[in-house]
Design a protein around this motif. Structure first.
Motif, short mmCIF file in Angstrom:
data_model
loop_
_atom_site.label_atom_id
_atom_site.label_comp_id
_atom_site.label_asym_id
_atom_site.label_seq_id
_atom_site.Cartn_x
_atom_site.Cartn_y
_atom_site.Cartn_z
N ASP A 177 0.85 -1.19 0.00
CA ASP A 177 0.00 0.00 0.00
C ASP A 177 0.89 1.24 0.00
OD1 ASP A 177 -2.35 -1.49 0.08
OD2 ASP A 177 -2.37 -1.56 2.27
N THR A 181 1.32 10.52 -3.93
CA THR A 181 0.70 11.03 -5.15
C THR A 181 1.75 11.17 -6.25
OG1 THR A 181 1.13 13.36 -4.66
CG2 THR A 181 -0.87 12.38 -3.71
N ASN A 197 3.21 10.32 -14.65
CA ASN A 197 2.03 9.63 -15.14
C ASN A 197 2.36 8.77 -16.36
OD1 ASN A 197 -0.51 9.66 -17.11
ND2 ASN A 197 -1.28 9.80 -15.02
N ARG A 204 3.14 -0.09 -16.52
CA ARG A 204 1.94 -0.92 -16.40
C ARG A 204 1.66 -1.64 -17.72
NH1 ARG A 204 -1.36 2.81 -15.51
NH2 ARG A 204 -2.41 2.90 -17.52
N THR A 210 2.03 -2.10 -11.48
CA THR A 210 0.83 -1.28 -11.54
C THR A 210 0.72 -0.48 -10.25
OG1 THR A 210 -0.31 -2.92 -12.92
CG2 THR A 210 -1.69 -1.30 -11.77
N GLN A 212 -2.00 1.89 -8.75
CA GLN A 212 -3.35 2.44 -8.87
C GLN A 212 -4.06 2.35 -7.53
OE1 GLN A 212 -5.13 0.12 -12.07
NE2 GLN A 212 -4.66 1.71 -13.58
N LYS A 213 -4.87 3.37 -7.26
CA LYS A 213 -5.74 3.39 -6.07
C LYS A 213 -4.97 3.09 -4.78
CE LYS A 213 -9.80 2.06 -8.79
NZ LYS A 213 -10.88 1.07 -8.99
N GLY A 214 -3.79 3.72 -4.65
CA GLY A 214 -3.03 3.59 -3.42
C GLY A 214 -2.36 2.25 -3.21
N ARG A 215 -2.18 1.50 -4.27
CA ARG A 215 -1.57 0.18 -4.15
C ARG A 215 -0.56 -0.04 -5.27
NH1 ARG A 215 -0.63 -4.08 -0.54
NH2 ARG A 215 -0.03 -5.90 -1.78
N THR A 217 1.40 -2.85 -7.19
CA THR A 217 1.33 -4.29 -7.43
C THR A 217 2.43 -4.67 -8.42
OG1 THR A 217 -1.07 -4.34 -7.10
CG2 THR A 217 -0.08 -6.21 -8.25
#
Length: 243
Positions: A177, A181, A197, A204, A210, A212-215, A217
């Motif tokens: 996690d 930003t 970005n 990705r 990846t 995304q959304k605070g994670r 992976t």
């Protein structure tokens, strides 16, 4: 949280097997627990007689401000890290520290550090190891900014965070996690937010990682490691050297 479960204990235990006396001394670092909201500047550059902190929960960042208002983030701090250790050894703080998320931290005074060095030499050695490890990371960050491509820079940064978080039980080879930003990443990696970005999208789409959304992976940990040329040797966290 018991002292055995604290992130700082887990981190220092990667270097030295802590004795009961060491743990008792370490517990004194956690007596003055404080909370800070996201965005709070805990230490500011030029501050005199600043306190240091041990981060227990949340993320922080250390940075330098430029005359034109730009910011260079020197590093991010995660649970188990010292915040502003130099600030209690230098006459004035040479950098600023800001809470990235709401955090819990224990205030540490110069007397706490000096007493620990006197009462628990093995613990003092572990604290010196932690400070030396932080310096080694700054060296890698300089290499990142000066010699690695944007993709290599991002890959190395994310892998380093993963290794640091894994040490305190907050990450593994699948991911972690991450509250940062694209603006945080830009200020740390010497890129624009737009470029950040673009780099994350390329990594990705190419099947590396990846974010995304605070994670974060890891889609292919091995290939990402090869891309970054990442070697954990400078983190020196393979197991206690002193028992």
């Amino acid at each position: 949280m018991s002292i055995l479960q604290s992130p700082l204990t887990r981190k220092l235990s990667a270097f030295v097997a802590l004795s009961e006396a060491d743990l008792e001394t370490l517990a004194r670092f956690h007596r003055r627990r404080r909370t800070f909201l996201s965005g709070h500047e805990m230490i500011h550059e030029g501050q005199v007689n600043a306190s240091a902190y041990v981060l227990a929960e949340g993320w922080a960042c250390s940075f330098k401000m430029l005359p034109d208002g730009g910011r260079q983030i020197v590093d991010f701090q995660v649970p188990g890290d010292f915040l502003g250790l130099r600030s209690i050894l230098f006459r004035t703080s040479d950098h600023s520290i800001e809470a990235v998320t709401p955090i819990e931290a224990s205030e540490v005074l110069a007397s706490d550090i000096l007493d620990a060095f006197s009462d628990a030499p093995r613990l003092a050695t572990a604290v010196l190891w932690a400070a030396s490890r932080d310096e080694a990371m700054v060296v890698e960050h300089l290499v990142n900014l000066g010699r690695r491509s944007a993709e290599e820079r991002m890959a190395h940064f994310l892998l380093e965070l993963s290794a640091r978080l894994n040490l305190v039980g907050m990450g593994d080879r699948t991911g972690f996690d991450c509250p940062l930003t694209q603006y945080h990443l830009a200020d740390a990696l010497g890129l624009s937010a737009v470029h950040v970005n673009r780099v994350l999208r390329h990594l990705r789409e190419d099947g590396f990682v990846t974010f995304q959304k605070g994670r974060v992976t890891f889609d292919d940990f091995g290939r990402l490691t090869d891309l970054a040329g990442f070697d954990t040797g400078y983190l020196d966290q393979e197991g206690p050297l002193l028992r």
